[in-house]
Design a protein around this motif. Sequence first.
Motif, mmCIF file in Angstrom:
data_model
loop_
_atom_site.group_PDB
_atom_site.id
_atom_site.type_symbol
_atom_site.label_atom_id
_atom_site.label_comp_id
_atom_site.label_asym_id
_atom_site.label_seq_id
_atom_site.Cartn_x
_atom_site.Cartn_y
_atom_site.Cartn_z
ATOM 1 N N SER A 1 47.264 41.954 39.529
ATOM 2 C CA SER A 1 47.850 41.409 40.754
ATOM 3 C C SER A 1 47.264 42.132 41.966
ATOM 4 N N GLN A 2 47.413 41.515 43.134
ATOM 5 C CA GLN A 2 46.826 42.099 44.340
ATOM 6 C C GLN A 2 47.439 43.456 44.673
ATOM 7 N N ASP A 3 48.757 43.599 44.455
ATOM 8 C CA ASP A 3 49.394 44.866 44.787
ATOM 9 C C ASP A 3 49.417 45.862 43.637
ATOM 10 N N ASP B 1 45.577 33.478 41.631
ATOM 11 C CA ASP B 1 46.172 33.666 42.954
ATOM 12 C C ASP B 1 45.441 32.755 43.948
ATOM 13 N N PRO B 2 46.144 31.800 44.589
ATOM 14 C CA PRO B 2 45.455 30.895 45.515
ATOM 15 C C PRO B 2 44.857 31.612 46.719
ATOM 16 N N ASP B 3 45.343 32.813 47.053
ATOM 17 C CA ASP B 3 44.784 33.570 48.174
ATOM 18 C C ASP B 3 43.524 34.341 47.779
ATOM 19 N N ASP B 4 43.397 34.683 46.484
ATOM 20 C CA ASP B 4 42.231 35.420 46.013
ATOM 21 C C ASP B 4 42.116 35.191 44.507
#
Length: 640
Positions: free
Chosen positions: A440-442, A484-487
């Motif tokens: 995940s991004q975080d 993830d649609p953002d990345d």
Amino acid sequence: MPKSSKAITVIPRQVLEDRNVRTLTEAVQTVPSVVDSGDIFGAPSGGVSIRGFGLGFSPRENLRDAVPDADYIDIIPIGTIERVEVLRGAASILYGAVEPGGVINRITRQPLSEPYYQVALEAGNYGYVQPSIDFSGPLTADGDVLYRLIAGYERSDYIQPFVEEELITVAPSLTVNLGDQTTLNFYYEYARYFSDAPKTDAAFLSDGSLTPRDLYLGYPIPGLYAITNHRMGYRFTHEFNEDLQLRHNFAISLADFIDNRSGALDTIEDDRFFTFGVGENESSRNRYFGQVDLLAEFETGSIAHQLLVGFDASLSEDDYTAQFAPNVPVFDIRNPNYDYAPDELVPEFDRLTRITNYAAYIQDQIALSDRLKLLIGGRYDWLSSDTQGGEPGELSTTESRRIQNDGAFSPRIGLVYQPSDTVSLYASYSRSFNQTIGLSQDGSAFEPSRGTQYEVGVKTDFLDRLSATLAAYEITKTNVNVADPDDPDFEIQIGEQRSRGIELEIGGEVLRGWNIIASYAFTNAEISEDPVFAGNQVGGVPEHQASLWTTYQIQSGSLEGLGFGLGLFYVGERPGDSSNTQILDGYFRTDAALYYRRDRFNAAINISNLFDSDYALGGSGVFAVRNEPFTIIGSVSWEF
């Protein structure tokens, strides 16, 4: 009359021999809702889907004598199997982190108390030959120590040039009777598959057709595909009395895997020019499993109980490295030039994963009356995964280490009512889970995916010879990772898959000497939540699937022992992947068998894909997993 609150199909040894199956995935083709995903570059391994959920990526989904054993890459020797059990539906209460579609349990051939010796030879097209032995009996005069030795050697070519395959199996086992109430079983199983220039998959051309079946779609010079499996362990059982039994299992599985080949398709231009990924992958997968449980039968007043209480623990260690070759030349399928070998290999990644699992479980089958049974139970698992590495040089860095701890409770409730001696009605609710590992991004860990199943069904015996099961179910799997649609380099956990279906199977002896196994499955497998694909069908899952395997053996007269077999297998059209932009055609395959059995002599001719149908078992985009061509095998064996 079975009283289970689950849909269970048992495939006995006789059916395996009648069909002369060569892989576990082939063995379960007669089971409803089970769809073959194809082999792995010709090796006797591979995965299936059950009720719309992919199976085979976890060793807990492929069981050996109810013990977690193999994933979709591992070699499973078919000659060691006595029968196969397919448990459809959520099974986490007994087996832990598994997909909600079900599990496959193979029961192995055990030492016999009477001397038994079998020598067999098989031969077929594409240079196939397989000699094998199966010896068993007592080692001591008092019969307290029994042995069994199963061994075989298999080699073959293929319709594609360059391909040469070998499979070696050696499987000794020992049973020691330590008394009237105590038994100790030891086993060891060695299997090695080797292919110098492994079979290549196919590709979809722009009109939907496949590349020629006899085209070797890759470069054979770097080709090597080898898998070595060592399995060993023991099973201890002790009966304190007729109502209380202790069981203990310990199993070790050691596997080495080498994949040094070309053929990973990247792009196709003008239906002619192909670019491949060429590389070398090596991995070792070591697994350890221990289990102890108590099975007790007792009564509380007029209510009878069968209580199971247990604990199990497992450790899995996977070490995986990969390298790739730069500047691979373009491959022209109209004028193939196979004279290529990579000058250098560039490190791609190096990963080490360690997973530990501890679990405690309890299950009680309660006889409320002679006609009404209740099953209730639960299991709690503690899982920890530790992954190190990724990009080259990261294996020893603390920044690349990812640790994830999860816990999950899996309940199960089932009810069986028998209105008569020949009919059982059942209903069940169960949950399953599987650890979800992603990025995940975080940097936060993901929750385990959860499966929830509701199932109702009826099981009946009729005509004193046949049995039938009709089941309807709904399974929902939540906490599915999606891009993830953002990345797209990361994932988010909002996906959900729902599968609803109906299954029908009929089996038994229609008339004396005439046996059938028939099945039909309707499966509506849908992506119910996803930022892009919500509402689409799950890739690779057909709505309709049916099969029939039937045999007839002459029972008397001069032709007594002569038999015939016919198999019909249908899988409907299905999407190639979650985008649903590519639809794979349905297919129909016909198998046939002719055999003769008299006294201890057996001879047979088995034909798979009688009409040489050509179709894709799976795939999407340009990549396709193709079915096997027309195959004929003759076999002869003696028992003495």
